[in-house]
Design a protein around this motif. Structure first.
Motif, PDB file in Angstrom:
ATOM      1  N   LYS A   6       0.697  -1.314   0.177  1.00 52.65           N
ATOM      2  CA  LYS A   6       0.023   0.111   0.007  1.00 52.65           C
ATOM      3  C   LYS A   6       0.619   1.234   0.148  1.00 52.65           C
ATOM      4  N   PHE A   7       2.162   1.095   0.646  1.00 55.38           N
ATOM      5  CA  PHE A   7       2.951   2.423   0.658  1.00 55.38           C
ATOM      6  C   PHE A   7       4.103   2.331  -0.344  1.00 55.38           C
ATOM      7  N   ASN A   8       3.933   1.544  -1.197  1.00 51.68           N
ATOM      8  CA  ASN A   8       5.073   1.134  -2.300  1.00 51.68           C
ATOM      9  C   ASN A   8       6.180   0.929  -1.574  1.00 51.68           C
ATOM     10  N   ALA A   9       6.188  -0.050  -0.358  1.00 47.45           N
ATOM     11  CA  ALA A   9       7.796  -0.272  -0.053  1.00 47.45           C
ATOM     12  C   ALA A   9       7.970  -1.567  -0.781  1.00 47.45           C
ATOM     13  N   LYS A  10       9.297  -1.808  -1.117  1.00 47.60           N
ATOM     14  CA  LYS A  10       9.676  -2.911  -1.992  1.00 47.60           C
ATOM     15  C   LYS A  10      10.597  -3.890  -0.923  1.00 47.60           C
ATOM     16  N   LYS A  11      10.068  -5.209  -0.892  1.00 44.66           N
ATOM     17  CA  LYS A  11      10.789  -6.209  -0.195  1.00 44.66           C
ATOM     18  C   LYS A  11      12.184  -6.563  -0.613  1.00 44.66           C
ATOM     19  N   ASP A  20      10.992  -5.835   4.748  1.00 42.53           N
ATOM     20  CA  ASP A  20       9.768  -5.094   4.353  1.00 42.53           C
ATOM     21  C   ASP A  20       9.904  -3.966   3.387  1.00 42.53           C
ATOM     22  N   SER A  21      11.152  -3.451   3.493  1.00 47.64           N
ATOM     23  CA  SER A  21      11.338  -2.408   2.672  1.00 47.64           C
ATOM     24  C   SER A  21      12.968  -2.066   2.614  1.00 47.64           C
ATOM     25  N   LYS A  22      13.328  -1.158   1.415  1.00 42.86           N
ATOM     26  CA  LYS A  22      14.572  -0.992   1.444  1.00 42.86           C
ATOM     27  C   LYS A  22      15.166  -0.176   2.611  1.00 42.86           C
ATOM     28  N   ARG A  23      14.336   0.608   3.229  1.00 47.36           N
ATOM     29  CA  ARG A  23      14.882   1.397   4.359  1.00 47.36           C
ATOM     30  C   ARG A  23      15.251   0.494   5.577  1.00 47.36           C
ATOM     31  N   GLU A  24      14.456  -0.587   5.915  1.00 52.36           N
ATOM     32  CA  GLU A  24      14.740  -1.668   6.647  1.00 52.36           C
ATOM     33  C   GLU A  24      16.144  -2.475   6.420  1.00 52.36           C
ATOM     34  N   ALA A  25      16.306  -2.510   5.206  1.00 52.10           N
ATOM     35  CA  ALA A  25      17.362  -3.346   4.657  1.00 52.10           C
ATOM     36  C   ALA A  25      18.573  -2.657   4.961  1.00 52.10           C
TER      37      ALA A  25
END
Length: 114
Positions: A6-11, A20-25
């Motif tokens: 929904k928020f366009n995050a990419k796994k 769950d997101s590039k930021r988390e990685a």
């Protein structure tokens, strides 16, 4: 059909761990560097905590990271619980409720990294 976030995050998968997101990685990468430098100890990704009320299981909660921070003064040194969120996801009612339940039940603070 590929399900979109929904928020366009990419796994993203790093070291065999799916984020769950590039930021988390990216935050994981920073923690790994700090771990090699001896600033972070006992890094765990996505540990599961059971949230209960009156002896009944309400839900499971998985903060993104749990680790010891050896950069803090000895008196302040503690286990840190961190969740990486975008501002819109941090405002979601279900997340805010889980955060409050987690903090109340486990007596710790969940840090939000934007």
């Amino acid at each position: 059909m590929i399900r979109r976030n929904k928020f366009n995050a990419k796994k993203v998968t790093v070291d065999g761990i799916q984020f769950d997101s590039k930021r988390e990685a990216a935050y994981y990468g920073e923690l790994k560097l700090r771990e090699r430098a001896g600033e972070v100890v006992s890094l765990r990704c996505h540990p599961t905590f059971t949230l209960t009320a009156h002896g009944k299981t309400i839900c499971k909660f998985k903060p993104d990271f749990v680790f010891g921070d050896s950069n803090l003064r000895m008196a302040d040194r503690a286990i840190r619980y961190v969740d990486v969120k975008s501002p819109p996801t941090a405002k979601k009612a279900d997340f805010r409720l889980k955060k409050k339940l987690f903090e109340a039940q486990y007596g710790v603070e969940l840090e939000i990294v934007f």
